[in-house]
Design a protein around this motif. Structure first.
Motif, PDB file in Angstrom:
ATOM      1  N   HIS A 109     -37.608   1.671 -17.170  1.00 15.02           N
ATOM      2  CA  HIS A 109     -38.533   2.620 -16.551  1.00 15.02           C
ATOM      3  C   HIS A 109     -37.838   3.699 -15.728  1.00 15.02           C
ATOM      4  N   ASN A 110     -36.540   3.551 -15.476  1.00 12.84           N
ATOM      5  CA  ASN A 110     -35.778   4.672 -14.904  1.00 12.84           C
ATOM      6  C   ASN A 110     -34.311   4.558 -15.289  1.00 12.84           C
ATOM      7  N   ASP A 111     -33.568   5.642 -15.071  1.00 17.58           N
ATOM      8  CA  ASP A 111     -32.154   5.683 -15.455  1.00 17.58           C
ATOM      9  C   ASP A 111     -31.329   4.652 -14.700  1.00 17.58           C
ATOM     10  N   ASP A 112     -31.591   4.503 -13.400  1.00 15.77           N
ATOM     11  CA  ASP A 112     -30.755   3.617 -12.590  1.00 15.77           C
ATOM     12  C   ASP A 112     -30.783   2.181 -13.110  1.00 15.77           C
ATOM     13  N   MET A 113     -31.954   1.683 -13.461  1.00 18.07           N
ATOM     14  CA  MET A 113     -32.020   0.339 -14.030  1.00 18.07           C
ATOM     15  C   MET A 113     -31.288   0.296 -15.367  1.00 18.07           C
ATOM     16  N   GLY A 114     -31.417   1.358 -16.150  1.00 17.96           N
ATOM     17  CA  GLY A 114     -30.713   1.427 -17.423  1.00 17.96           C
ATOM     18  C   GLY A 114     -29.206   1.423 -17.242  1.00 17.96           C
ATOM     19  N   LEU A 115     -28.730   2.117 -16.205  1.00 22.34           N
ATOM     20  CA  LEU A 115     -27.295   2.164 -15.929  1.00 22.34           C
ATOM     21  C   LEU A 115     -26.781   0.798 -15.479  1.00 22.34           C
ATOM     22  N   GLY A 116     -27.569   0.100 -14.685  1.00 17.71           N
ATOM     23  CA  GLY A 116     -27.193  -1.264 -14.312  1.00 17.71           C
ATOM     24  C   GLY A 116     -27.158  -2.179 -15.516  1.00 17.71           C
ATOM     25  N   ALA A 117     -28.139  -1.994 -16.417  1.00 19.23           N
ATOM     26  CA  ALA A 117     -28.192  -2.810 -17.634  1.00 19.23           C
ATOM     27  C   ALA A 117     -26.981  -2.567 -18.521  1.00 19.23           C
ATOM     28  N   ILE A 118     -26.504  -1.336 -18.560  1.00 20.40           N
ATOM     29  CA  ILE A 118     -25.314  -1.009 -19.355  1.00 20.40           C
ATOM     30  C   ILE A 118     -24.121  -1.842 -18.887  1.00 20.40           C
ATOM     31  N   GLU A 119     -23.987  -2.000 -17.571  1.00 19.54           N
ATOM     32  CA  GLU A 119     -22.894  -2.827 -17.034  1.00 19.54           C
ATOM     33  C   GLU A 119     -23.005  -4.260 -17.540  1.00 19.54           C
ATOM     34  N   ALA A 120     -24.221  -4.792 -17.552  1.00 19.60           N
ATOM     35  CA  ALA A 120     -24.430  -6.163 -18.024  1.00 19.60           C
ATOM     36  C   ALA A 120     -24.152  -6.287 -19.517  1.00 19.60           C
ATOM     37  N   ILE A 121     -24.578  -5.293 -20.274  1.00 17.91           N
ATOM     38  CA  ILE A 121     -24.363  -5.309 -21.731  1.00 17.91           C
ATOM     39  C   ILE A 121     -22.874  -5.274 -22.045  1.00 17.91           C
ATOM     40  N   GLU A 122     -22.149  -4.420 -21.351  1.00 20.07           N
ATOM     41  CA  GLU A 122     -20.701  -4.322 -21.585  1.00 20.07           C
ATOM     42  C   GLU A 122     -19.990  -5.602 -21.155  1.00 20.07           C
ATOM     43  N   ALA A 123     -20.440  -6.198 -20.052  1.00 20.57           N
ATOM     44  CA  ALA A 123     -19.837  -7.455 -19.582  1.00 20.57           C
ATOM     45  C   ALA A 123     -20.064  -8.587 -20.578  1.00 20.57           C
ATOM     46  N   ALA A 124     -21.142  -8.467 -21.360  1.00 20.25           N
ATOM     47  CA  ALA A 124     -21.452  -9.479 -22.369  1.00 20.25           C
ATOM     48  C   ALA A 124     -20.713  -9.228 -23.687  1.00 20.25           C
ATOM     49  N   GLY A 125     -19.872  -8.189 -23.703  1.00 22.15           N
ATOM     50  CA  GLY A 125     -19.086  -7.889 -24.895  1.00 22.15           C
ATOM     51  C   GLY A 125     -19.823  -7.101 -25.955  1.00 22.15           C
ATOM     52  N   LYS A 126     -20.950  -6.500 -25.576  1.00 21.90           N
ATOM     53  CA  LYS A 126     -21.724  -5.688 -26.519  1.00 21.90           C
ATOM     54  C   LYS A 126     -21.571  -4.197 -26.191  1.00 21.90           C
ATOM     55  N   LYS A 127     -21.912  -3.368 -27.176  1.00 24.70           N
ATOM     56  CA  LYS A 127     -21.753  -1.922 -27.015  1.00 24.70           C
ATOM     57  C   LYS A 127     -23.118  -1.276 -26.773  1.00 24.70           C
ATOM     58  N   PRO A 128     -23.349  -0.773 -25.546  1.00 19.06           N
ATOM     59  CA  PRO A 128     -24.640  -0.118 -25.262  1.00 19.06           C
ATOM     60  C   PRO A 128     -24.804   1.148 -26.093  1.00 19.06           C
ATOM     61  N   GLY A 129     -26.019   1.352 -26.592  1.00 19.60           N
ATOM     62  CA  GLY A 129     -26.280   2.517 -27.430  1.00 19.60           C
ATOM     63  C   GLY A 129     -26.037   2.256 -28.900  1.00 19.60           C
ATOM     64  N   VAL A 130     -25.321   1.167 -29.203  1.00 17.12           N
ATOM     65  CA  VAL A 130     -25.016   0.808 -30.590  1.00 17.12           C
ATOM     66  C   VAL A 130     -25.595  -0.589 -30.886  1.00 17.12           C
ATOM     67  N   ASP A 131     -25.047  -1.591 -30.230  1.00 15.41           N
ATOM     68  CA  ASP A 131     -25.562  -2.956 -30.434  1.00 15.41           C
ATOM     69  C   ASP A 131     -26.977  -3.094 -29.863  1.00 15.41           C
ATOM     70  N   ILE A 132     -27.203  -2.449 -28.748  1.00 15.77           N
ATOM     71  CA  ILE A 132     -28.531  -2.414 -28.133  1.00 15.77           C
ATOM     72  C   ILE A 132     -28.866  -0.958 -27.830  1.00 15.77           C
ATOM     73  N   LYS A 133     -29.895  -0.443 -28.472  1.00 16.72           N
ATOM     74  CA  LYS A 133     -30.308   0.939 -28.216  1.00 16.72           C
ATOM     75  C   LYS A 133     -31.059   0.997 -26.887  1.00 16.72           C
TER      76      LYS A 133
END
Length: 325
Positions: free
Chosen positions: A230-254
């Motif tokens: 619902h906002n960029d800031d939460m999305g940016l935090g989620a990107i950190e979690a996705i990368e920490a999980a070994g996934k590629k944000p924007g590719v593995d998870i849109k």
């Protein structure tokens, strides 16, 4: 209603007024006979969007010659109500605020109305059926923002028959943008059974909470295709979690988000976010113009919309060099 202060009293208050404008809640009003005094109760400083919104309001007040008494509610409704009552006691000319949540404002707004102080809602609405409690509401249409996010998703997966598993990071529980962005998104994707929201939880509009909740989603859900934040800031935090999980944000998870603050736009340009729906925080100039009109007793539109757009990766790259927030 303008407050009248004698010339003698004014001289002793000039220094105090200069120190308190655009700062904290000062406890006692000040201002010349022809200067409008506005009490503004802000939600908090939970995101880059909110910081830009506060800056816009403070700068616009200064440019318009309006004395601004500013309070930060730290995302608590009780703090906003306390600030509004303080402004009523101080006899400010106009009160403006961005409600933390939609409900529970009738009593304090009636107090302002009974005191003859007009109220302007900014950014977020209230759910009171008595629209006479405020003069106007300036801000975005959050339902349309949610619909735009959903429309992008439908287009992105057009012609693909497989199930699309979506996780949703909601804004603050009970807040108008959280309610409406969820509603608009669900309305659009709900027309196709292949889109399934498999988890939805509040991230309080903050980067830290977005990371925390996304980390929990990743551990609980074996397959996530899309994140709607619902906002960029939460999305940016989620990107950190996705990368920490070994996934590629924007590719593995849109990822699709709302706001279009600078950090979000940079992530979009870098391909870590796929699409952003704009919600402009630069409401200051329009707010000050409305304040002057309502204090003067002029009739204004009860709903004032801000003009906004959407961004793809290439559009973000083009817009970033001149982005103000």
């Amino acid at each position: 209603m303008f407050r009248r202060i004698s010339a003698a009293a004014m001289g002793g208050l000039l220094l105090v007024a200069s120190l308190t404008a655009c700062g904290g809640d000062s406890g006692a009003g000040g201002g010349s006979d022809d200067k409008i005094v506005m009490g503004f109760a802000q939600v908090g400083a939970e995101s880059g969007w909110r910081t830009a919104n506060t800056k816009s309001i403070q700068e616009a007040a200064k440019a318009a010659g309006i004395e601004l008494k500013f309070s930060d509610a730290q995302q608590k409704q009780e703090n906003q109500i306390k600030a509004i009552r303080s402004y009523i006691t101080q006899r400010v000319d106009v009160i403006a605020f961005s409600p933390v949540v939609e409900s529970g404002w009738d009593t304090v707004l009636k107090e302002a109305k009974d005191a003859g102080i007009p109220v302007i809602l900014t950014d977020r609405a209230v759910d009171s059926p008595d629209t006479s409690l405020y003069k106007t509401f300036i801000g975005s249409d959050f339902i349309i923002e949610g619909e735009r996010a959903g429309e992008w998703l439908k287009k992105e997966y057009e012609g693909k028959p497989e199930t699309v598993n979506i996780v949703e990071l909601q804004g603050t529980t009970g807040a108008a943008p959280a309610n409406d962005r969820k509603e608009g998104f669900a309305k659009v994707i709900g027309t196709e059974p292949k889109f399934k929201v498999i988890a939805s939880q509040t991230g309080d509009f903050t980067r830290a909470k977005g990371k925390e909740v996304m980390d929990a989603f990743l551990k609980a859900q074996p397959k996530i295709d899309v994140l709607y934040a619902h906002n960029d800031d939460m999305g940016l935090g989620a990107i950190e979690a996705i990368e920490a999980a070994g996934k590629k944000p924007g590719v593995d998870i849109k990822i699709v988000t709302v706001d279009a603050v600078k950090d979000g736009m940079q992530a979009l340009a870098d391909g870590k976010i796929n699409y952003i729906v704009e919600c402009s925080p630069l409401l200051g100039p329009q707010l000050m113009d409305l304040a002057k009109k309502v204090v003067a007793g002029e009739t204004v539109e009860q709903r004032v919309l801000t003009e906004e757009t959407t961004f793809t990766q290439e559009q973000a790259k083009a817009a970033l060099p001149n982005r103000q927030y």
